[in-house]
Scaffold this motif. Structure first.
Motif, PDB file in Angstrom:
ATOM      1  N   GLY A 129      11.505   8.623   4.038  1.00 55.48           N
ATOM      2  CA  GLY A 129      12.438   8.694   4.924  1.00 55.48           C
ATOM      3  C   GLY A 129      12.511   9.849   6.032  1.00 55.48           C
ATOM      4  N   ASN A 130      11.662  10.947   5.792  1.00 55.87           N
ATOM      5  CA  ASN A 130      11.596  11.871   6.626  1.00 55.87           C
ATOM      6  C   ASN A 130      10.277  12.165   7.423  1.00 55.87           C
ATOM      7  N   GLU A 131       9.436  10.987   7.596  1.00 51.76           N
ATOM      8  CA  GLU A 131       8.236  10.762   8.222  1.00 51.76           C
ATOM      9  C   GLU A 131       8.443  10.784   9.776  1.00 51.76           C
ATOM     10  N   SER A 132       7.929  11.862  10.526  1.00 53.18           N
ATOM     11  CA  SER A 132       8.463  12.069  11.953  1.00 53.18           C
ATOM     12  C   SER A 132       8.125  10.736  13.056  1.00 53.18           C
ATOM     13  N   PHE A 133       6.897  10.013  12.447  1.00 55.05           N
ATOM     14  CA  PHE A 133       6.464   8.889  13.486  1.00 55.05           C
ATOM     15  C   PHE A 133       6.883   7.532  12.886  1.00 55.05           C
ATOM     16  N   THR A 171      15.638  11.923   0.759  1.00 51.07           N
ATOM     17  CA  THR A 171      15.156  11.105   1.908  1.00 51.07           C
ATOM     18  C   THR A 171      15.607   9.701   2.034  1.00 51.07           C
ATOM     19  N   ALA A 172      15.962   9.278   0.972  1.00 52.35           N
ATOM     20  CA  ALA A 172      16.995   7.921   1.162  1.00 52.35           C
ATOM     21  C   ALA A 172      18.077   8.206   2.181  1.00 52.35           C
ATOM     22  N   ARG A 173      18.909   9.248   1.884  1.00 58.24           N
ATOM     23  CA  ARG A 173      19.951   9.575   2.840  1.00 58.24           C
ATOM     24  C   ARG A 173      19.468   9.819   4.218  1.00 58.24           C
ATOM     25  N   LEU A 174      18.278  10.556   4.376  1.00 52.23           N
ATOM     26  CA  LEU A 174      17.663  11.041   5.632  1.00 52.23           C
ATOM     27  C   LEU A 174      17.424   9.529   6.454  1.00 52.23           C
ATOM     28  N   LEU A 175      16.750   8.704   5.571  1.00 53.30           N
ATOM     29  CA  LEU A 175      16.514   7.438   6.441  1.00 53.30           C
ATOM     30  C   LEU A 175      17.735   6.528   6.520  1.00 53.30           C
ATOM     31  N   PHE A 222       0.646  -1.221   0.065  1.00 56.57           N
ATOM     32  CA  PHE A 222       0.118   0.032   0.004  1.00 56.57           C
ATOM     33  C   PHE A 222       0.958   1.170  -0.046  1.00 56.57           C
ATOM     34  N   LEU A 223       0.769   1.913  -0.985  1.00 61.19           N
ATOM     35  CA  LEU A 223       2.024   2.831  -1.620  1.00 61.19           C
ATOM     36  C   LEU A 223       1.316   4.468  -1.419  1.00 61.19           C
ATOM     37  N   GLU A 224       2.282   5.350  -1.189  1.00 60.82           N
ATOM     38  CA  GLU A 224       2.087   6.492  -0.988  1.00 60.82           C
ATOM     39  C   GLU A 224       0.886   7.313  -0.150  1.00 60.82           C
ATOM     40  N   GLY A 225       0.801   6.644   0.954  1.00 62.21           N
ATOM     41  CA  GLY A 225      -0.286   6.779   1.871  1.00 62.21           C
ATOM     42  C   GLY A 225       0.061   7.401   3.119  1.00 62.21           C
ATOM     43  N   GLY A 226       1.676   7.439   3.206  1.00 56.65           N
ATOM     44  CA  GLY A 226       2.181   7.597   4.487  1.00 56.65           C
ATOM     45  C   GLY A 226       2.154   6.448   5.585  1.00 56.65           C
ATOM     46  N   ILE A 227       2.567   6.582   6.699  1.00 58.71           N
ATOM     47  CA  ILE A 227       2.468   5.569   7.642  1.00 58.71           C
ATOM     48  C   ILE A 227       1.758   5.658   9.029  1.00 58.71           C
ATOM     49  N   SER A 228       1.186   7.002   9.325  1.00 60.69           N
ATOM     50  CA  SER A 228       0.826   7.154  10.629  1.00 60.69           C
ATOM     51  C   SER A 228      -0.563   6.693  10.856  1.00 60.69           C
ATOM     52  N   TRP A 229      -1.218   6.510   9.851  1.00 60.85           N
ATOM     53  CA  TRP A 229      -2.609   6.076   9.660  1.00 60.85           C
ATOM     54  C   TRP A 229      -2.632   4.441  10.144  1.00 60.85           C
ATOM     55  N   VAL A 230      -1.550   3.788   9.750  1.00 62.81           N
ATOM     56  CA  VAL A 230      -1.778   2.510   9.796  1.00 62.81           C
ATOM     57  C   VAL A 230      -1.926   1.821  11.143  1.00 62.81           C
ATOM     58  N   PRO A 231      -1.201   2.097  12.163  1.00 69.18           N
ATOM     59  CA  PRO A 231      -1.414   1.444  13.441  1.00 69.18           C
ATOM     60  C   PRO A 231      -3.011   2.068  14.051  1.00 69.18           C
ATOM     61  N   ALA A 232      -3.694   2.902  13.778  1.00 70.99           N
ATOM     62  CA  ALA A 232      -5.027   3.380  14.434  1.00 70.99           C
ATOM     63  C   ALA A 232      -5.787   2.664  13.417  1.00 70.99           C
ATOM     64  N   HIS A 233      -5.539   2.413  12.070  1.00 73.59           N
ATOM     65  CA  HIS A 233      -6.482   1.609  11.258  1.00 73.59           C
ATOM     66  C   HIS A 233      -6.656   0.264  11.575  1.00 73.59           C
ATOM     67  N   LEU A 234      -5.420  -0.455  11.845  1.00 69.81           N
ATOM     68  CA  LEU A 234      -5.122  -1.911  12.316  1.00 69.81           C
ATOM     69  C   LEU A 234      -6.110  -1.967  13.709  1.00 69.81           C
ATOM     70  N   GLU A 235      -5.803  -1.141  14.737  1.00 72.33           N
ATOM     71  CA  GLU A 235      -6.517  -1.082  15.818  1.00 72.33           C
ATOM     72  C   GLU A 235      -7.999  -1.072  15.661  1.00 72.33           C
ATOM     73  N   ARG A 236      -8.553  -0.130  14.904  1.00 73.01           N
ATOM     74  CA  ARG A 236      -9.843  -0.176  14.670  1.00 73.01           C
ATOM     75  C   ARG A 236     -10.633  -1.451  14.080  1.00 73.01           C
ATOM     76  N   ASP A 261      17.065   7.260  15.088  1.00 73.65           N
ATOM     77  CA  ASP A 261      16.042   6.721  16.054  1.00 73.65           C
ATOM     78  C   ASP A 261      15.699   5.146  15.696  1.00 73.65           C
ATOM     79  N   MET A 262      16.401   4.716  14.739  1.00 71.16           N
ATOM     80  CA  MET A 262      16.120   3.285  14.571  1.00 71.16           C
ATOM     81  C   MET A 262      17.536   2.607  14.528  1.00 71.16           C
TER      82      MET A 262
END
Length: 365
Positions: free
Chosen positions: A304-308, A336-340, A255-269, A345-346
């Motif tokens: 690579g630059n997503e804060s969460f 963003t490849a270099r940023l990641l 699932f592409l170009e939707g960002g990642i912050s929504w994923v855990p909330a949707h899975l929990e729901r 933090d990982m």
């Protein structure tokens, strides 16, 4: 470490459809028109999403088209790199972005599953797939074609998956809905059965076309916020809540170009609703939807630059996310490849999974 861009893109040109559309459909091929400011925009089957710039908040003209006389410098790429007509420019740009391998998706055809005429849509997809496979074959170690199909013609989409496999294409793109139909609609079973037989990975990509919602807001800003994410959420819901993965054991989805912050909330729901007997979830699946994420068959694009990013990866799983650049779209962040690669933090082993290993597992590289 090899850096794999799991979601790069390019801007289609008229040449694709002029040269590769089949004779019976050639008169209906997509065409470019130009406004008074020199922006190109696409017209297909008499329709266009173009809106006059005088309409407040209208989407920028030419956002899914190759550069016209009014070159959109915000893309920060040469016309030849944007359109894959100058592979040296594209490969030089990938070097600057520290990207070793890039999987290529469309721009104009990101929304092809919303076209009501599935026969025409599949004719356009076949022309596109022919051209892109030829282009990527000129730099096979760096550029990888991802095929496109329209589920508005499910039989045609199934046949095209088989042809793509014969062409050496290793993944196929759809959207989270096909017009007003969900992915797990019975009409689409013929496509999923063939993709399952061929073990063809399926990418569910960003699209702004979502029933009702894409017409809800006149201004581009709220429409882009909402209509851009709901198709991907609908696609994930179809895949995880319908039994599709139980019926077809070889299917893999990204699932592409939707960002990642929504994923855990949707899975929990989804899991919460599964556990409530009032909703009858066990009529469709036998375990919580999130359990499918342990199967190695579900992936998500991340930038690579997503804060969460570190928090979500730790919570949801480090084997599920793969780096996506969105190059050369104007709203991307550069480098963003270099940023990641350099994030602190990982752990380095997790960063390697996001930059290389997970894309290898999804695409079979």
């Amino acid at each position: 470490m090899m850096i794999i861009d799991g979601d790069g893109q390019f801007f289609e040109t008229e040449e694709i459809f002029d040269k590769h559309m089949e004779p019976a459909l050639r008169n209906y091929r997509p065409r470019l028109l130009t406004d008074d400011q020199g922006h190109n925009f696409w017209v297909v089957d008499g329709q266009t999403p173009y809106k006059r710039p005088s309409i407040k908040g209208a989407g920028a003209p030419g956002t899914a088209a190759p550069p016209g006389k009014a070159l959109q410098s915000a893309r920060r790429a040469s016309p030849g790199s944007q359109t894959l007509t100058n592979l040296k420019d594209r490969l030089d740009d990938l070097d600057r972005e520290s990207i070793d391998v890039q999987y290529i998706y469309p721009s104009f055809l990101l929304h092809v599953n919303a076209w009501p005429d599935g026969i025409l849509a599949m004719g356009v997809c076949r022309a596109y797939n022919n051209w892109l496979a030829e282009a990527c074959a000129k730099a096979p170690d760096r550029l990888k074609a991802v095929g496109v199909v329209s589920l508005q013609d499910p039989q045609g989409a199934a046949k095209e998956v088989s042809r793509l496999r014969d062409m050496g294409v290793t993944a196929v793109m759809i959207n989270g809905t096909a017009g007003a139909k969900r992915l797990d609609h019975p009409d689409h079973e013929v496509f999923f059965a063939e993709a399952d037989r061929l073990k063809m990975p399926i990418a569910v990509h960003f699209s702004l076309q979502f029933p009702v919602v894409d017409k809800l807001f006149e201004h581009h800003f709220p429409n882009r916020v909402l209509a851009g994410i709901l198709p991907i959420m609908a696609g994930l819901t179809s895949v995880l809540c319908s039994g599709l993965l139980d019926r077809y054991k070889n299917l893999k989805f990204a699932f592409l170009e939707g960002g990642i912050s929504w994923v855990p909330a949707h899975l929990e729901r989804m899991d919460d609703h599964f556990e409530n007997p009032r909703y009858g979830a066990r009529d469709l699946i036998s375990h919580p939807p999130s359990e499918y994420l342990k199967s190695g068959r579900i992936f998500f694009g991340c930038e690579g630059n997503e804060s969460f990013l570190a928090r979500v990866v730790a919570e949801v799983g480090e084997d599920l996310f793969m780096f996506s650049s969105d190059y050369p779209h104007a709203d991307r962040a550069e480098g963003t490849a270099r940023l990641l690669h350099d994030r602190e933090d990982m752990p380095s082993a997790v960063r390697k999974k996001l930059l290389e290993d997970n894309a290898r597992h999804f695409y079979g590289l």
